[in-house]
Scaffold this motif. Structure first.
Motif, PDB file in Angstrom:
ATOM      1  N   PHE A 658      -1.529  16.213  -4.045  1.00  0.00           N
ATOM      2  CA  PHE A 658      -1.669  14.846  -4.543  1.00  0.00           C
ATOM      3  C   PHE A 658      -2.230  14.872  -5.957  1.00  0.00           C
ATOM      4  N   ASP A 659      -1.827  13.862  -6.733  1.00  0.00           N
ATOM      5  CA  ASP A 659      -2.498  13.608  -8.012  1.00  0.00           C
ATOM      6  C   ASP A 659      -3.794  12.869  -7.698  1.00  0.00           C
ATOM      7  N   ALA A 660      -4.887  13.270  -8.327  1.00  0.00           N
ATOM      8  CA  ALA A 660      -6.195  12.678  -8.020  1.00  0.00           C
ATOM      9  C   ALA A 660      -6.998  12.506  -9.306  1.00  0.00           C
ATOM     10  N   ARG A 661      -8.098  11.796  -9.162  1.00  0.00           N
ATOM     11  CA  ARG A 661      -9.030  11.598 -10.274  1.00  0.00           C
ATOM     12  C   ARG A 661     -10.430  11.900  -9.760  1.00  0.00           C
ATOM     13  N   ILE A 662     -11.208  12.643 -10.525  1.00  0.00           N
ATOM     14  CA  ILE A 662     -12.572  12.969 -10.100  1.00  0.00           C
ATOM     15  C   ILE A 662     -13.431  11.701 -10.177  1.00  0.00           C
ATOM     16  N   SER A 663     -13.949  11.269  -9.031  1.00  0.00           N
ATOM     17  CA  SER A 663     -14.695  10.011  -8.956  1.00  0.00           C
ATOM     18  C   SER A 663     -16.189  10.215  -8.811  1.00  0.00           C
ATOM     19  N   GLY A 664     -16.628  11.457  -8.630  1.00  0.00           N
ATOM     20  CA  GLY A 664     -18.052  11.739  -8.510  1.00  0.00           C
ATOM     21  C   GLY A 664     -18.309  13.210  -8.688  1.00  0.00           C
ATOM     22  N   VAL A 665     -19.451  13.526  -9.300  1.00  0.00           N
ATOM     23  CA  VAL A 665     -19.823  14.920  -9.530  1.00  0.00           C
ATOM     24  C   VAL A 665     -21.242  15.127  -9.028  1.00  0.00           C
ATOM     25  N   THR A 666     -21.449  16.119  -8.162  1.00  0.00           N
ATOM     26  CA  THR A 666     -22.772  16.450  -7.632  1.00  0.00           C
ATOM     27  C   THR A 666     -22.971  17.953  -7.674  1.00  0.00           C
ATOM     28  N   LYS A 667     -24.176  18.387  -7.376  1.00  0.00           N
ATOM     29  CA  LYS A 667     -24.435  19.824  -7.300  1.00  0.00           C
ATOM     30  C   LYS A 667     -23.592  20.469  -6.211  1.00  0.00           C
ATOM     31  N   ALA A 668     -23.308  19.698  -5.153  1.00  0.00           N
ATOM     32  CA  ALA A 668     -22.591  20.257  -4.008  1.00  0.00           C
ATOM     33  C   ALA A 668     -21.093  20.341  -4.228  1.00  0.00           C
ATOM     34  N   GLY A 669     -20.557  19.589  -5.199  1.00  0.00           N
ATOM     35  CA  GLY A 669     -19.119  19.626  -5.427  1.00  0.00           C
ATOM     36  C   GLY A 669     -18.595  18.372  -6.082  1.00  0.00           C
ATOM     37  N   ASP A 715     -11.720  13.097 -14.699  1.00  0.00           N
ATOM     38  CA  ASP A 715     -10.613  14.011 -14.995  1.00  0.00           C
ATOM     39  C   ASP A 715      -9.468  13.789 -14.007  1.00  0.00           C
ATOM     40  N   ARG A 716      -8.250  13.894 -14.495  1.00  0.00           N
ATOM     41  CA  ARG A 716      -7.080  13.825 -13.623  1.00  0.00           C
ATOM     42  C   ARG A 716      -6.723  15.249 -13.198  1.00  0.00           C
ATOM     43  N   VAL A 717      -6.611  15.448 -11.895  1.00  0.00           N
ATOM     44  CA  VAL A 717      -6.396  16.787 -11.359  1.00  0.00           C
ATOM     45  C   VAL A 717      -5.355  16.743 -10.249  1.00  0.00           C
ATOM     46  N   GLU A 718      -4.875  17.927  -9.857  1.00  0.00           N
ATOM     47  CA  GLU A 718      -3.977  18.054  -8.713  1.00  0.00           C
ATOM     48  C   GLU A 718      -4.761  18.750  -7.590  1.00  0.00           C
ATOM     49  N   MET A 731     -12.227  13.416   4.121  1.00  0.00           N
ATOM     50  CA  MET A 731     -11.135  14.332   3.775  1.00  0.00           C
ATOM     51  C   MET A 731     -11.676  15.431   2.864  1.00  0.00           C
ATOM     52  N   ARG A 732     -11.203  16.667   3.096  1.00  0.00           N
ATOM     53  CA  ARG A 732     -11.590  17.797   2.245  1.00  0.00           C
ATOM     54  C   ARG A 732     -10.358  18.308   1.518  1.00  0.00           C
ATOM     55  N   PHE A 733     -10.533  18.532   0.219  1.00  0.00           N
ATOM     56  CA  PHE A 733      -9.423  18.962  -0.619  1.00  0.00           C
ATOM     57  C   PHE A 733      -9.724  20.327  -1.238  1.00  0.00           C
ATOM     58  N   GLU A 734      -8.654  20.918  -1.765  1.00  0.00           N
ATOM     59  CA  GLU A 734      -8.737  22.170  -2.506  1.00  0.00           C
ATOM     60  C   GLU A 734      -8.248  21.898  -3.926  1.00  0.00           C
ATOM     61  N   MET A 735      -8.975  22.392  -4.931  1.00  0.00           N
ATOM     62  CA  MET A 735      -8.604  22.160  -6.320  1.00  0.00           C
ATOM     63  C   MET A 735      -7.451  23.067  -6.730  1.00  0.00           C
ATOM     64  N   LEU A 736      -6.408  22.477  -7.314  1.00  0.00           N
ATOM     65  CA  LEU A 736      -5.261  23.242  -7.798  1.00  0.00           C
ATOM     66  C   LEU A 736      -5.216  23.313  -9.320  1.00  0.00           C
ATOM     67  N   THR A 737      -5.913  22.398  -9.993  1.00  0.00           N
ATOM     68  CA  THR A 737      -5.902  22.348 -11.455  1.00  0.00           C
ATOM     69  C   THR A 737      -6.939  23.316 -12.017  1.00  0.00           C
ATOM     70  N   ASP A 738      -6.543  24.105 -13.009  1.00  0.00           N
ATOM     71  CA  ASP A 738      -7.471  25.030 -13.646  1.00  0.00           C
ATOM     72  C   ASP A 738      -8.556  24.268 -14.399  1.00  0.00           C
ATOM     73  N   PRO A 739      -9.760  24.840 -14.474  1.00  0.00           N
ATOM     74  CA  PRO A 739     -10.822  24.168 -15.235  1.00  0.00           C
ATOM     75  C   PRO A 739     -10.464  24.099 -16.715  1.00  0.00           C
ATOM     76  N   LYS A 740     -10.968  23.070 -17.369  1.00  0.00           N
ATOM     77  CA  LYS A 740     -10.682  22.897 -18.794  1.00  0.00           C
ATOM     78  C   LYS A 740     -11.924  23.241 -19.619  1.00  0.00           C
ATOM     79  N   PRO A 741     -11.761  23.536 -20.909  1.00  0.00           N
ATOM     80  CA  PRO A 741     -12.919  23.844 -21.753  1.00  0.00           C
ATOM     81  C   PRO A 741     -13.898  22.667 -21.781  1.00  0.00           C
ATOM     82  N   LEU A 742     -15.175  22.964 -21.584  1.00  0.00           N
ATOM     83  CA  LEU A 742     -16.204  21.921 -21.588  1.00  0.00           C
ATOM     84  C   LEU A 742     -17.366  22.375 -22.449  1.00  0.00           C
TER      85      LEU A 742
END
Length: 773
Positions: A658-669, A715-718, A731-742
Motif C-alpha cells: 500500500f501507499d502510506a503516509r507516516i502519521s506518527g513517530v515515536t521511539k518504538a517505531g 513522508d510518503r512511503v510504500e 495493523m502491523r506493516f513492514e517498511m518497503l521504502t528506503d530511508p532518505k537523507p535526513l
C-alpha cells in the motif's frame, strides 16, 4: 531579616519554607519559592489560575508581574502545564478524570485506577471519598471524578470525589461466539481482562460461529470456565453494526434509552403558537447532508433595506426549540446529560435524544409547523455585525435541501426543488455568505488543510470504499451562518450577565509553541515569538508551504500544537476561530451544551417557559466537565470504530502493498496511515533494517546513527501489511521504502542538545543574579 525576591530557593539547594500567618495568609514581605508555588498548585487544582495564586500568597503590584514571569519559567521548564485558565503539575492526573473502581482498602474505602494515565506516569491509585450528596459508586463501576493529590509517602497518591457513575454493564459481556473442533461453544470477550466463557447448546440463541454477541454470565461453577447465556446476536463480526457495538461497550456509551425516557418522549405533544412570534411566512430552508434524518437548523437571508446600511444584509438562523420539550430535571434531561452528545458511526447514530424528539418534534420538516429559537442578524457590506436579536418563533420550512443540491443550483443546474427558489431564496443566501466571508477573511481564523474522509458501506454493512467529500461553498455558507449565530448567543448572554457554557479553545501552550518553533527551524521556517499568539501567524507558515513537499507535514504538526477545545463556564475565547466569545447554540438536538445555551437565552430574554434554573446555573462547572468528557469519549469511540472497520476489511489483504503516509513517530517505531482508507497501522523500529535508528523529537523523525538517513512525519512511503487484529483495530506493516537523507534531522538532534545546555546555563546564571539581589 532581608527580603527575598528570588522565589527560587535559599541558595542551599533546599526550597524556602513558606511563612504563613496564623490566619492562613502570607506576610506582606514574602514571595513564595518555586516549591511553594508547585505545592499550592498540586493541592488546589481547582484554584490554580494566576489570579487565585496571587490572591493565595497576597501578591500585589510588582509581585504579580514577578509571579507571571515565574509561572512562565515553570511552564518553559516543563514543570507546569496549562489547562484552560488553570495551571497543573506536569504528569499529574487531570483534575477531572475517568476512574475504574477495583477494590477496597483495609478500612472499607473504595480504590480506583485512572482509565488513561498521563504518558510516562507511574501507575497511581485513587482513594474514593464518599460524598453525602454525590452519586454512590461501588467496585466494578467506571466513574468520572475530581482528583486531589495526597502527598502521602504511603498509600494512594490521590483522593477522588465521584461526579458521575457511568452506565453499569455488570450483567452483559460483549464477545465473539466461537465453535470449537470438539463441538463446544466459547465466548471470546472483546475486553482482554475478561475470561473466556462457556455456552451450552441450549443457551446458544441462534448464534453462529464468528458472530458478535451480548451474553449474560451465569453462576460460576466450582471448576472450569464460567458459563454464559447468549442474550443478543448482534451479527457477523465483519458488519459495521457489530464493530460500532464494540466501541459502544468499550467506551461505556449509553445506547438504550430507559423506559421512562421513551414514555416521556412519546407523551409529548407538538408545541403551539401560544407565546411565540409567527414567522411561518419567512421562507427559511434547511441545508444538510443528503442522508440526514434530523434537521435542526434553517437559514434565510435578504438585502438590508435600511438606507444607512448600503450593501448590508440580514441573515436569519432558526434552531429547533428543544428546550420546549426537554425541561431541566426531567427524565429526558437527565438522560441527555448522561449522554452529553450524539455519537456518529459510519452506519449508526447513538442519539442524545429519542427519535420522537430528534427526528420528529424537533426536526424542521419541510412544510410542517415547528417551534424554533431564531436570531436575526444585520451585517454591514464589510461583513461586520451591526446588531442582532433573538426571537422565540413558530416557523415552517420552505424547502429541505442537500448541500450538493443547493450548490448545483447556484452553479447553474437547478432541479425541480431548487429551481423555483433559486432567485428568491438561494441567491440571496449566497450573496449574504459573500458579505460574511469578507469579515472572516479579515479575522483570519486558523486555516488548516486537513481533508476529512468518509467511509461508505455496502448493503452488508462492510467497507465499500473511503472517499474525501468535496468541500463546497454550501458547506462553508452554513458553517459561517452557524458561527455568527453562536457568537450572537454568547454576546447576548454576556450583556445580560447570564451564566452560560462557552465553547473555548485556548492558545497553544508555551511548551508546544517552542516545540513547534524548533521543528519549523529544521525546515528553514520561523515562527515569531510573542506572549499573544494569533492564528494569522500559523496561517503565514501554512501559506509558505502551500503546494510544497512539506505541506502535509507542516499542517499535521501545526494541528498537534493546538490545545483541545472544551466547554467551560469561564470565557477563554476561541483561538482557532479567532473569536473573543463563542458558545454552541446551533445543535441542541445532538449537544447538551447547546441546550444549556437555549435555556439561558430563554431565561435571560424572558421568552417564556423552559428557561435556565438557579440550580442548573450552580452546576455549570460540573456540567461543563461532564459534557467535555462525553465529547472526548465519543471521538475515541468513533475513531476506534473506523480503525476496526478498516482492519476487518484489510484482514484478507495480508502481504499486499500500500501507499502510506507516516502519521506518527515515536521511539518504538512509526505509525503509518493509508490515505485511501484513513486508518493507521504500526511499523516497529526493530523491523527497520540496515542501521540503528534514533528518535529525533524536534524533527519528528527516526534517523540512522551511522548513515543519517531515516523517516520523518508525513513522508510518503510504500508498506506491506503483515499482521491484522480486527478486534483491536490494529495493523502491523513492514517498511518497503528506503530511508532518505535526513542530515537536517541529525543536525537538529545535536543542535537541540546544545540549545538545551545553553538554555540551562542561562537559567542558572539568571538564578544566581537574582539571589545576589
Amino acid at each position: 531579616m532581608a527580603k527575598s525576591n528570588s522565589g527560587r530557593g535559599n541558595g542551599s539547594g533546599k526550597s524556602r519554607p513558606s511563612r504563613m500567618s496564623a490566619a492562613g495568609g502570607v506576610k506582606a514581605d514574602f514571595r513564595p519559592s518555586r516549591d511553594d508555588i508547585l505545592r499550592y498548585i498540586a493541592d488546589n487544582p481547582d484554584k490554580s489560575g494566576k489570579r487565585e495564586i496571587a490572591k493565595a500568597f497576597s501578591l500585589k503590584g510588582d509581585a504579580r508581574i514577578w509571579l507571571k514571569d515565574l509561572l512562565r519559567d515553570l511552564q518553559d521548564e516543563g514543570l507546569l502545564e496549562k489547562d484552560r485558565k488553570r495551571l497543573v503539575r506536569a504528569g499529574a492526573l487531570p483534575h477531572v478524570t475517568v476512574l475504574d473502581i477495583f477494590s477496597r482498602d483495609v478500612d472499607g474505602g473504595l480504590l480506583a485506577r485512572p482509565v488513561e494515565q498521563p504518558e510516562g506516569a507511574v501507575p497511581v491509585v485513587v482513594a474514593i471519598k464518599s460524598s453525602r450528596n454525590g452519586p454512590s459508586a461501588g467496585i466494578g463501576d467506571r466513574v468520572l471524578a475530581k482528583t486531589f493529590p495526597t502527598h502521602a509517602e504511603a498509600g494512594p497518591a490521590y483522593t477522588g470525589r465521584v461526579m458521575k457513575v457511568f452506565e453499569k454493564r455488570n450483567d452483559a459481556v460483549l464477545g465473539v461466539f466461537r465453535m470449537l473442533k470438539d463441538g463446544t461453544f466459547r465466548i471470546e470477550p472483546v475486553e482482554r481482562r475478561q475470561p473466556e466463557l462457556v455456552v451450552e447448546k441450549e443457551h446458544q440463541n441462534g448464534a453462529k460461529n464468528g458472530d458478535l454477541v451480548e451474553v449474560e454470565p451465569q453462576r460460576a461453577s466450582r471448576y472450569g470456565l464460567p458459563r454464559a447465556r447468549v442474550v443478543t446476536v448482534i451479527g457477523s463480526l465483519t458488519s459495521e453494526k457489530a464493530v460500532s457495538m464494540i466501541a459502544i461497550h468499550a467506551h461505556d456509551i449509553p445506547h438504550i434509552f430507559p423506559a421512562e425516557v421513551i414514555a416521556e418522549a412519546e407523551a409529548m405533544k407538538p408545541a403551539t403558537l401560544a407565546g411565540r412570534e409567527d414567522w411561518r411566512n419567512v421562507p427559511l430552508v434547511t441545508i444538510d447532508p443528503a442522508d440526514a434524518k434530523d434537521h435542526d437548523d434553517a437559514v434565510f437571508a435578504e438585502p438590508d433595506t435600511d438606507e444607512k446600511n448600503p450593501g448590508g444584509v440580514v441573515a436569519i438562523v432558526a434552531i429547533a426549540d428543544v428546550a420546549a420539550y426537554v425541561t431541566y430535571g426531567s427524565a429526558l434531561d437527565r438522560e441527555a446529560l448522561n449522554r452529553g452528545n450524539s455519537v456518529y458511526f459510519p452506519d449508526r447514530v447513538v442519539p442524545m435524544l429519542p427519535e420522537r424528539i430528534s427526528n420528529d418534534l424537533c426536526s424542521l420538516k419541510e412544510g410542517v409547523d415547528r417551534p424554533a429559537l431564531a436570531v436575526r442578524m444585520v451585517f454591514s457590506a464589510q461583513g461586520r455585525k451591526i446588531r442582532h436579536s433573538f426571537h422565540r418563533i413558530m416557523m415552517r420550512s420552505a424547502a429541505r435541501l442537500a448541500y450538493s443540491q443547493a450548490q448545483a443550483a447556484i452553479d447553474g443546474a437547478p432541479d425541480d426543488a431548487t429551481g423555483p427558489i433559486l432567485e428568491s431564496i438561494l441567491k440571496p443566501l449566497w450573496t449574504a455568505y459573500g458579505v460574511l466571508k469578507r469579515d472572516r477573511d479579515s479575522r483570519q481564523p486558523l486555516e488548516l488543510e486537513l481533508p476529512e474522509r468518509k467511509i461508505l458501506l455496502n448493503e452488508d454493512g462492510q467497507v465499500d470504499r473511503v472517499i474525501v467529500p468535496d468541500r463546497l461553498d454550501a458547506h462553508k455558507l452554513i458553517e459561517e451562518f452557524m458561527i455568527q449565530a453562536n457568537v450572537a448567543a454568547a454576546e447576548t448572554l454576556e450583556a445580560k450577565k447570564q451564566s452560560l457554557v462557552y465553547r473555548t479553545h485556548d492558545a497553544p501552550s508555551l511548551a508546544k509553541q517552542e516545540s513547534l518553533r524548533e521543528f519549523l527551524a529544521t525546515l528553514g521556517l520561523s515562527l515569531a515569538r510573542g506572549a499573544q499568539m494569533k492564528p494569522s501567524q500559523f496561517n503565514q507558515i501554512l501559506s509558505q508551504v502551500k503546494g510544497a513537499e512539506h505541506e502535509a507535514l507542516v499542517n499535521e504538526v501545526v494541528l498537534r500544537a493546538q490545545s483541545q477545545a472544551l466547554y467551560s463556564p469561564e470565557n477563554l475565547g476561541h483561538f482557532g476561530l479567532n473569536l473573543r466569545r463563542y458558545a454552541h447554540f446551533t445543535s441542541p438536538i445532538r449537544r447538551y451544551a447547546d441546550l444549556i445555551v437555549h435555556r439561558a437565552l430563554i431565561g435571560a430574554l424572558q421568552l417564556g417557559a423552559g428557561g435556565i434554573s438557579r440550580s442548573e446555573e450552580e452546576r455549570l462547572e460540573d456540567i461543563s466537565e461532564l459534557i467535555s468528557a462525553s465529547e472526548r469519549r465519543a471521538m475515541a469511540a468513533e475513531r476506534d470504530t473506523v480503525d476496526r472497520l478498516i482492519a476487518g476489511y484489510l484482514a484478507g489483504h495480508i502481504n499486499d502493498t500500500f501507499d502510506a503516509r507516516i502519521s506518527g513517530v515515536t521511539k518504538a517505531g512509526l505509525f503509518v496511515q493509508l490515505p485511501q482508507f484513513g486508518a493507521d497501522g504500526f511499523i516497529p523500529v526493530s523491523s527497520l533494517d540496515g542501521d540503528y535508528y534514533i528518535y529525533d523529537e524536534t524533527a519528528r523523525s527516526l534517523f540512522g546513527e551511522r548513515t543519517g538517513k531515516g523517516y520523518q512525519l508525513a513522508d510518503r512511503v510504500e508498506v506491506r501489511l503483515v499482521e491484522v487484529a480486527p478486534l483491536a483495530g490494529a495493523m502491523r506493516f513492514e517498511m518497503l521504502t528506503d530511508p532518505k537523507p535526513l542530515s537536517g534531522s541529525k543536525r537538529s538532534f545535536h543542535k537541540g542538545k546544545t540549545q538545551r545546555s545553553r538554555a540551562r546555563a542561562s537559567q542558572l546564571r539568571q538564578t544566581a543574579r537574582t539571589r545576589r539581589r
